[in-house]
Every structure is written in C-alpha cells, then in structure tokens.
Motif scaffolding. Structure first.
Motif, PDB file in Angstrom:
ATOM      1  N   SER A 212       0.834  -1.208   0.000  1.00 50.48           N
ATOM      2  CA  SER A 212       0.000   0.000   0.000  1.00 50.48           C
ATOM      3  C   SER A 212       0.868   1.257   0.000  1.00 50.48           C
ATOM      4  CB  SER A 212      -0.920  -0.011   1.223  1.00 50.48           C
ATOM      5  OG  SER A 212      -1.813  -1.101   1.160  1.00 50.48           O
ATOM      6  N   VAL A 213       1.894   1.274   0.841  1.00 51.75           N
ATOM      7  CA  VAL A 213       2.781   2.441   0.884  1.00 51.75           C
ATOM      8  C   VAL A 213       3.524   2.600  -0.438  1.00 51.75           C
ATOM      9  CG1 VAL A 213       4.748   3.479   2.061  1.00 51.75           C
ATOM     10  CG2 VAL A 213       3.001   2.286   3.376  1.00 51.75           C
ATOM     11  N   MET A 214       3.979   1.481  -1.009  1.00 50.14           N
ATOM     12  CA  MET A 214       4.684   1.551  -2.290  1.00 50.14           C
ATOM     13  C   MET A 214       3.763   2.060  -3.398  1.00 50.14           C
ATOM     14  SD  MET A 214       6.775  -2.050  -1.877  1.00 50.14           S
ATOM     15  CE  MET A 214       7.299  -2.111  -3.582  1.00 50.14           C
ATOM     16  N   THR A 215       2.472   1.664  -3.340  1.00 52.83           N
ATOM     17  CA  THR A 215       1.529   2.136  -4.355  1.00 52.83           C
ATOM     18  C   THR A 215       1.342   3.640  -4.263  1.00 52.83           C
ATOM     19  OG1 THR A 215       0.393   0.007  -4.300  1.00 52.83           O
ATOM     20  CG2 THR A 215      -0.807   1.855  -5.243  1.00 52.83           C
ATOM     21  N   VAL A 216       1.188   4.134  -3.030  1.00 52.50           N
ATOM     22  CA  VAL A 216       1.028   5.582  -2.856  1.00 52.50           C
ATOM     23  C   VAL A 216       2.276   6.322  -3.313  1.00 52.50           C
ATOM     24  CG1 VAL A 216       0.679   7.396  -1.147  1.00 52.50           C
ATOM     25  CG2 VAL A 216      -0.639   5.283  -1.001  1.00 52.50           C
ATOM     26  N   GLN A 217       3.456   5.800  -2.971  1.00 56.12           N
ATOM     27  CA  GLN A 217       4.703   6.437  -3.388  1.00 56.12           C
ATOM     28  C   GLN A 217       4.848   6.428  -4.907  1.00 56.12           C
ATOM     29  OE1 GLN A 217       6.565   8.165  -1.546  1.00 56.12           O
ATOM     30  NE2 GLN A 217       7.268   7.156   0.333  1.00 56.12           N
ATOM     31  N   ALA A 218       4.488   5.321  -5.528  1.00 57.02           N
ATOM     32  CA  ALA A 218       4.591   5.243  -6.982  1.00 57.02           C
ATOM     33  C   ALA A 218       3.640   6.231  -7.655  1.00 57.02           C
ATOM     34  CB  ALA A 218       4.289   3.817  -7.442  1.00 57.02           C
ATOM     35  N   ALA A 219       2.416   6.367  -7.103  1.00 57.90           N
ATOM     36  CA  ALA A 219       1.475   7.343  -7.671  1.00 57.90           C
ATOM     37  C   ALA A 219       1.999   8.766  -7.529  1.00 57.90           C
ATOM     38  CB  ALA A 219       0.117   7.192  -6.978  1.00 57.90           C
ATOM     39  N   ALA A 220       2.600   9.051  -6.365  1.00 63.02           N
ATOM     40  CA  ALA A 220       3.166  10.395  -6.179  1.00 63.02           C
ATOM     41  C   ALA A 220       4.332  10.639  -7.140  1.00 63.02           C
ATOM     42  CB  ALA A 220       3.617  10.557  -4.734  1.00 63.02           C
ATOM     43  N   ALA A 221       5.194   9.619  -7.318  1.00 65.82           N
ATOM     44  CA  ALA A 221       6.324   9.773  -8.239  1.00 65.82           C
ATOM     45  C   ALA A 221       5.850   9.988  -9.669  1.00 65.82           C
ATOM     46  CB  ALA A 221       7.225   8.536  -8.152  1.00 65.82           C
TER      47      ALA A 221
END
Length: 401
Positions: A212-221
């Motif tokens: 979940s955290v990686m998904t949010v980070q990827a969306a922000a990137a």
C-alpha cells in the motif's frame, strides 16, 4: 505383484478348521489305540477285562473325537453332545480312550471364546457329566481320582478364561493405540491449520502495509515525474527501501516453513519499539501521522508486542488507503498498570475520492487478522467510525505475569 508367502503358523491361524480337523483325527487314532490296549490288559491273567472294546465302542469314541473339528464354531453345543457318548460308554462298560480329554478341550474352547456366564455353565456341565459317569461305573476309581479330575477341570477352565481376558486386554490396547493415533493426527492437522492461519496473517500484514505504501509512493512519483524529478527520485528510493524491507520480513515469516534443516535469514519480529520508524514511513508516504507514547514502558510479552505493532500497522495502512490524501492520523500508546492501550484514529477528511477496490480484492482480511490477534491474548477491541468523522481502532491488551 509378488507376495511374500505366509508362515505355517499364520496360515493355520487363518484356517482354524484344518488344524482342528487334524487334532480330531489324531485324538481319534490315539483313543482307538489306547482303548484297545486298555481293554486287553487283563487277558494274560485269564480274567476278563473291566471294560471291553468293540465296534460300538469304536463308533462312540470316533464320533466324540470328531466333535473337536468344529469346536470353534459351536463349542458349548458340542460340549453338551460330548457328554452323551461319555455316559453311554460308562453304561455299556466300554473303554473310552481319550474321550475325557475331548471334553476338556471343548471346555477350554468355551472358556476362551465365550462369555463368563456360558463358560461357568460349561464347567458345570462337564463336572455333571463326569459325576454321572462315575456314579454309573462306581468301581472305576476312588475319591483321589475324582479330586484330581475336578482340579484338572477347573484348571482348564481358569486357563481358558485367562486366555480370553488376555486377548481382550490386547484388543483394548490396540484400540486405545488406534484412538491415540487418530487423536494425534487430528491435533497435528489442527496445529498445521493454526500455523497456516498465523503465517497467512503475518504475510497479509507485511504485504498489505508495504505494498500500500509503495503504491502511494509510486502514484506520487508518477505525478511529479516531469515537474519535480528530484521528488520523484526520492519516492523511487523510498519504494526500493520498502521493497527490501518487505522481502526481509517475508523471508523471516516463510523461514518457519523450511523443512530441510537449513537456517533461513531470520530477523527479529517487529514490536512497539519500532513504532517511530513505522510512523515515519507513513509520513513519507503522505499520511500526516503523529505518535504519542504515555506512561513508563513495562516488559511486554513478545506475542502482545507483535500483535500491537501489527494492529497499528494495519490501522495506519487503512488510513493511508481510504482516509484521503489530506487526512491526519494519530497513534496513542498508553502503558497502564497491567494493561496496554493502543488507539489509532484518523479524521477521514480527504476531500477527494479514495481509490476503489478492484474486482479481485476481498476486503476485511486485515480487520479479521486484528480481531484474531487481540482475541488470542484476551484483549478487547473496538473498530468503527470516530465521533466527529473518520475512523478509529482501539485495543486493550491485558499484561499478565
């Protein structure tokens, strides 16, 4: 397929009629020989023998001995029938050979293969048949012989009963061993199911949080990739670190499944001391999270320590995924006397729609895992909407000695 030939003893056990038939023939042959010798033992002195032996005596002796062939099928009935030739031989003053031994064999069979009541009746029938024969042939022997016959009869009866009790004891041991084996297999299956459930909960907590955290980070990137490349690079670095952390935790969990004796790369399980790092991860992922720890931290049992950490991890992950980008979260850990209170809440004011679940997602696993963890240690859990908006997860763990 080639089969191993059975031993002669095992073959005789599986074919009892053959062995009993051989015994009956041998008894008949020996009885005829013994009766013939006994009937002529006084011929040298010129006095007639006490007993005679002829064709009628031979028929009675052979018929009585042949009853032994069917002794396992109808032992009591054959014992009763065997008394008739014995009495007839005494009435006709014929030599009976080993007819008395046939009676003892049938008595042993009744005592060894039938119940106590029937075996006692069989002993009484045997003694009654001998008594009738002794009364008819009064000059056949004295009290010493009668006493010996009674003692031998009761000894045979006791031996048969001992064999039956021993056989029942061994059957009970075999049955008990089978029940214990079934119970052990059931316990093993239950332990395996519990271990699989525990591993599934651990894997869900690790994968759901980090992914979940990686998904949010990827969306922000992705959003700032063209306008703010440095911020995108930092998000990618965070994703890489989260991926490595997730892999380490997964190897630690799956390490318990190793069966080849090799030591896996096992790391200590996370606990309450790791909460600051967890909150920092959530901040980097975009969730404005704060942590408060109240009271002096006591010695927390390892199971409760891990369960409380996973509870906070799951609650913050749900806040990150569903509360919205502008939401705030608060984590309160209160150490009270004999209790540990963990409270995670968010305001849920995202201002935008939260990501929709895909068709393959099955919601609720994380909350189910939290409930199971808290219930396992006798805690009290509350999950639901928060007053003033948002969501909260509150758990109270008892700290036992």
């Amino acid at each position: 397929m080639r089969t191993t030939p059975a031993s002669p003893r095992a073959w005789l056990r599986s074919h009892p009629l053959f062995g009993d038939s051989v015994l009956a023939v041998l008894l008949a042959a020996v009885s005829l020989a013994f009766a013939g010798l006994a009937s002529g033992q006084d011929s040298a002195s010129g006095r007639p023998p006490a007993y005679t032996f002829n064709v009628a005596a031979a028929v009675l002796v052979i018929g009585t001995c042949l009853l032994t062939a069917l002794r396992r099928r109808w032992p009591f009935v054959l014992l009763c029938l065997a008394q008739l030739p014995q009495i007839a031989l005494a009435v006709l003053r014929y030599e009976g050979g080993l007819v008395g031994l046939v009676t003892l064999i049938l008595l042993y069979t009744v005592a060894a293969y039938r119940g106590l009541a029937l075996s006692m009746v069989a002993a009484a029938v045997t003694l009654a048949g001998y008594a009738v024969s002794a009364v008819i042939a009064f000059d056949a022997g004295g009290w010493t012989q009668h006493t010996i016959v009674v003692v031998v009869t009761m000894t045979v009866w006791v031996g048969g009963r001992s064999v039956r009790l021993r056989r029942a004891y061994f059957a009970e041991l075999v049955d008990r061993a089978e029940r214990l084996e079934r119970a052990r297999e059931a316990d093993t299956r239950a332990a395996r199911a519990e271990e699989r459930s525990r591993i599934a909960r651990e894997l869900h907590d690790v994968v759901a949080h980090h992914v979940s955290v990686m998904t949010v980070q990827a969306a922000a990137a992705r959003k700032v990739l063209e306008t703010r490349p440095e911020a995108a690079r930092e998000a990618l670095v965070a994703i890489e670190e989260l991926g490595r952390t997730a892999m380490r935790e997964m190897r630690g969990i799956v390490g318990v499944l190793r069966t080849d004796g090799e030591s896996g790369e096992l790391a200590p399980q996370p606990g309450m001391v790791d909460l600051p790092g967890l909150v920092d991860q959530m901040r980097e992922a975009g969730l404005r999270a704060q942590l408060w720890i109240e009271g002096e931290r006591p010695v927390i049992p390892p199971g409760i320590d891990l369960a409380a950490y996973r509870l906070v991890q799951e609650a913050l992950t749900n806040s990150l995924r569903h509360a919205g980008p502008a939401a705030r979260a608060w984590v309160t850990v209160r150490h009270e006397e004999g209790e540990l209170l963990v409270h995670v809440e968010d305001d849920g004011h995202g201002g935008v729609e939260t990501p929709q679940r895909g068709p393959g997602d099955r919601p609720g696993h994380g909350l189910v895992g939290i409930r199971e963890r808290v219930a396992l240690y006798g805690g009290v859990l509350r999950i639901g909407p928060r007053q003033g908006g948002g969501f909260e997860v509150r758990a109270r763990f008892p700290l036992k000695d």
